[in-house]
Design a protein around this motif. Structure first.
Motif, short mmCIF file in Angstrom:
data_model
loop_
_atom_site.label_atom_id
_atom_site.label_comp_id
_atom_site.label_asym_id
_atom_site.label_seq_id
_atom_site.Cartn_x
_atom_site.Cartn_y
_atom_site.Cartn_z
N SER A 134 0.86 -1.19 0.00
CA SER A 134 0.00 0.00 0.00
C SER A 134 0.89 1.23 0.00
CB SER A 134 -0.93 0.01 1.22
OG SER A 134 -0.20 0.11 2.42
N ASP A 135 0.27 2.37 -0.25
CA ASP A 135 0.92 3.67 -0.11
C ASP A 135 0.02 4.55 0.72
OD1 ASP A 135 3.52 4.44 -1.44
OD2 ASP A 135 2.60 3.32 -3.10
N GLY A 136 0.61 5.54 1.38
CA GLY A 136 -0.18 6.47 2.17
C GLY A 136 -0.55 5.92 3.52
N CYS A 137 -1.40 6.66 4.21
CA CYS A 137 -1.65 6.38 5.63
C CYS A 137 -3.03 6.91 6.02
CB CYS A 137 -0.56 7.08 6.44
SG CYS A 137 -0.63 6.81 8.21
N ILE A 138 -3.66 6.24 7.01
CA ILE A 138 -4.97 6.69 7.48
C ILE A 138 -4.84 7.67 8.64
CG2 ILE A 138 -6.13 4.59 6.71
CD1 ILE A 138 -6.11 3.62 9.63
N TYR A 139 -3.61 7.90 9.11
CA TYR A 139 -3.40 8.77 10.26
C TYR A 139 -2.86 10.13 9.83
CZ TYR A 139 -4.09 4.35 12.66
OH TYR A 139 -4.61 3.16 13.08
N GLY A 140 -2.65 10.99 10.80
CA GLY A 140 -2.15 12.34 10.53
C GLY A 140 -1.21 12.81 11.61
N CYS A 141 -0.13 12.07 11.82
CA CYS A 141 0.83 12.42 12.88
C CYS A 141 1.38 13.82 12.63
CB CYS A 141 1.97 11.40 12.92
SG CYS A 141 1.40 9.72 13.26
N SER A 142 1.50 14.59 13.69
CA SER A 142 1.77 16.02 13.56
C SER A 142 3.17 16.34 13.04
CB SER A 142 1.56 16.71 14.91
OG SER A 142 2.46 16.23 15.88
N TYR A 143 4.08 15.37 13.09
CA TYR A 143 5.47 15.62 12.69
C TYR A 143 5.82 15.04 11.33
CZ TYR A 143 5.58 10.84 14.42
OH TYR A 143 5.30 9.52 14.63
N CYS A 144 4.90 14.34 10.68
CA CYS A 144 5.22 13.46 9.56
C CYS A 144 5.02 14.12 8.19
CB CYS A 144 4.39 12.18 9.64
SG CYS A 144 4.76 11.00 8.33
N ILE A 145 6.12 14.27 7.45
CA ILE A 145 6.04 14.82 6.09
C ILE A 145 5.71 13.73 5.07
CG2 ILE A 145 8.51 14.52 5.57
CD1 ILE A 145 8.37 17.22 4.07
N THR A 146 5.86 12.47 5.47
CA THR A 146 5.57 11.36 4.55
C THR A 146 4.10 11.35 4.15
OG1 THR A 146 7.30 10.11 5.67
CG2 THR A 146 5.90 8.90 4.15
N LYS A 147 3.24 11.80 5.06
CA LYS A 147 1.81 11.90 4.73
C LYS A 147 1.61 12.85 3.55
CE LYS A 147 -2.71 11.61 5.68
NZ LYS A 147 -3.53 10.42 5.93
N LYS A 148 2.36 13.95 3.56
CA LYS A 148 2.29 14.92 2.46
C LYS A 148 2.79 14.28 1.17
CE LYS A 148 2.55 19.02 0.31
NZ LYS A 148 1.37 19.79 -0.12
N ALA A 149 3.82 13.45 1.30
CA ALA A 149 4.44 12.85 0.12
C ALA A 149 3.62 11.72 -0.48
CB ALA A 149 5.84 12.34 0.48
N ARG A 150 3.04 10.87 0.38
CA ARG A 150 2.38 9.66 -0.12
C ARG A 150 0.86 9.69 0.03
NH1 ARG A 150 5.89 5.34 -1.51
NH2 ARG A 150 8.07 5.85 -1.06
N GLY A 151 0.32 10.67 0.75
CA GLY A 151 -1.12 10.87 0.78
C GLY A 151 -1.89 9.89 1.64
N ASN A 152 -3.18 9.79 1.35
CA ASN A 152 -4.05 8.89 2.09
C ASN A 152 -3.84 7.45 1.62
OD1 ASN A 152 -5.30 10.95 3.63
ND2 ASN A 152 -6.63 11.46 1.90
N LEU A 153 -4.35 6.53 2.40
CA LEU A 153 -4.10 5.11 2.15
C LEU A 153 -4.66 4.64 0.81
CD1 LEU A 153 -3.06 2.39 3.34
CD2 LEU A 153 -5.40 2.03 4.19
#
Length: 406
Positions: A134-153
């Motif tokens: 998979s790519d992305g994530c269902i969470y939104g950790c306050s320090y994580c730039i990977t969410k910006k890079a890979r988006g939602n799950l």
């Protein structure tokens, strides 16, 4: 066309690189190990902390200055999270986001790129392979730039992943690493593990990092899946902090009790190898908060603990938070690193004198290096790569065991 690939960062990036290499070779192009003879250069970037970001920019700048005129493709997280920063050092670089890796040939041949699923595709076959599920994530950790890079799950189809893995095993792969930002958020991960483990041949499956909250929701099912003999008894479960206040500021969604319950449940069933991560000097972390984390680590005794000093990342809620002074951050990192290394050595020393089965995977500085069924690295003087061996452990270091074939 001759193509050079340079890859940095996490298992997902390594998996993306193997996909790109497989597709490039499958379309008739050649992968080379020397950038000077390449027609196109691909750098798969990581930007998880600032020091890594600076290293990436330095490499991109060097490629631009030394090989001006060659096509430069910047892939990985910087391409999607910080495109403007990349363009400042290489204005003609081709940007390829993590979701667009399957169109790498379009990028190097000058066509428009597109996003697509990373399953049912060509991959570079190796003895050990990272398979993004998979790519992305269902969470939104306050320090994580990977969410910006890979988006939602976005999860990839189980049947296609199975066929890709089955093909890899038939061609000599012996270690499958199911990889994601959070493997436990994959829909029906236990079923995927069961399906992959059903493939005939003797090989091993490593389950990648799990967010504690996702793992907690499927705890009984995931433990049952781990009972398969092909699954490494290895759990990567990031703690980040044991302080309730800091976990809330991080927006992690769990507390130390949930984390401990997961670990205890696994240890009840297996002599599990536990890997975790902690961030020290997170904004607002007091001495008391830091000590809570240290005491938790001492109590839980992970086999491996990755210690990272907080690094503010752009496009995250933490970007503007007041930072803890560098001197304090360095001291906390030093204290934590000393303690976790002592624990790692203690945990590894338990293996001295024990017999264990090892899958030999690669060579490192004259040693043959493999993994036992608990994902402990085992160094051997002589062994054939790709084979399973019965080994007796005679020494233990912080990072690995040393053994000899029985």
């Amino acid at each position: 066309m001759k193509v050079y690939i340079e890859t940095y960062g996490c298992a997902l990036n390594q998996g993306d690189a193997s996909i790109m290499q497989g597709i490039i070779e499958g379309r008739g192009h050649e992968i080379v190990n020397d950038a000077s003879i390449a027609d196109a250069i691909i750098i798969v970037t990581c930007t998880v902390i600032d020091t890594t970001q600076q290293r990436m920019l330095s490499r991109i700048r060097k490629f631009k200055e030394k090989y001006n005129g060659k096509k430069i493709v910047v892939a990985g997280c910087m391409a999607s999270a910080q495109p403007g920063l990349v363009k400042k050092v290489a204005d003609d670089a081709i940007l390829l986001s993590p979701l667009e890796v399957i169109s790498i040939v379009d990028a190097i041949e000058g066509r428009k790129t597109y996003a697509g699923i990373k399953a049912g595709i060509e991959r570079k076959i190796d003895i050990s392979m990272n398979i993004p599920i998979s790519d992305g994530c269902i969470y939104g950790c306050s320090y994580c730039i990977t969410k910006k890079a890979r988006g939602n799950l976005i999860s990839y189809p189980m049947d296609l992943l199975y066929e890709d893995i089955k093909k890899a095993i038939s061609k000599g792969c012996r270690e499958i690493r199911l990889t994601s930002q959070d493997t436990a958020s994959y829909p029906n991960l236990p079923k995927l593990i069961e399906k992959v483990a059903s493939i005939e041949e003797d090989f091993r499956i490593r389950i990648g990092m799990m967010h504690p909250l996702s793992a907690y929701k499927i705890l009984d099912e995931i433990i049952e899946a781990f009972k398969n003999e092909k699954v490494y008894k290895f759990l990567h479960l990031p703690l980040q902090s044991a302080s309730e206040k800091i976990l809330e500021r991080m927006k992690r969604g769990y507390d130390i009790d949930i984390f401990s319950e997961i670990v205890e449940a696994f240890r009840k069933e297996f002599d599990i190898t536990l890997a975790t991560d902690i961030i020290v000097a997170f904004p607002g972390e007091s001495d008391e908060d830091f000590n809570e984390t240290i005491e938790a680590i001492k109590k839980i005794e992970p086999d491996v603990t990755n210690v990272t000093r907080f690094s503010p990342r752009p496009h995250t809620p933490c970007w503007g938070m007041k930072r803890i002074p560098t001197e304090i951050a360095k001291e906390r990192s030093r204290i934590a690193s000393k303690i976790v290394n002592e624990i790692s050595l203690k945990r590894n020393k338990r293996w001295i004198g024990r017999k264990t089965r090892v899958l030999v995977l690669n060579e490192y500085k004259g040693w043959r290096v493999g993994k036992n069924d608990f994902y402990k690295s085992v160094f051997l003087k002589k062994a054939e790569i790709g084979k399973f061996l019965d080994v007796k452990i005679f020494d233990a270091k912080i990072t690995h065991l040393e053994g000899e074939p029985i």
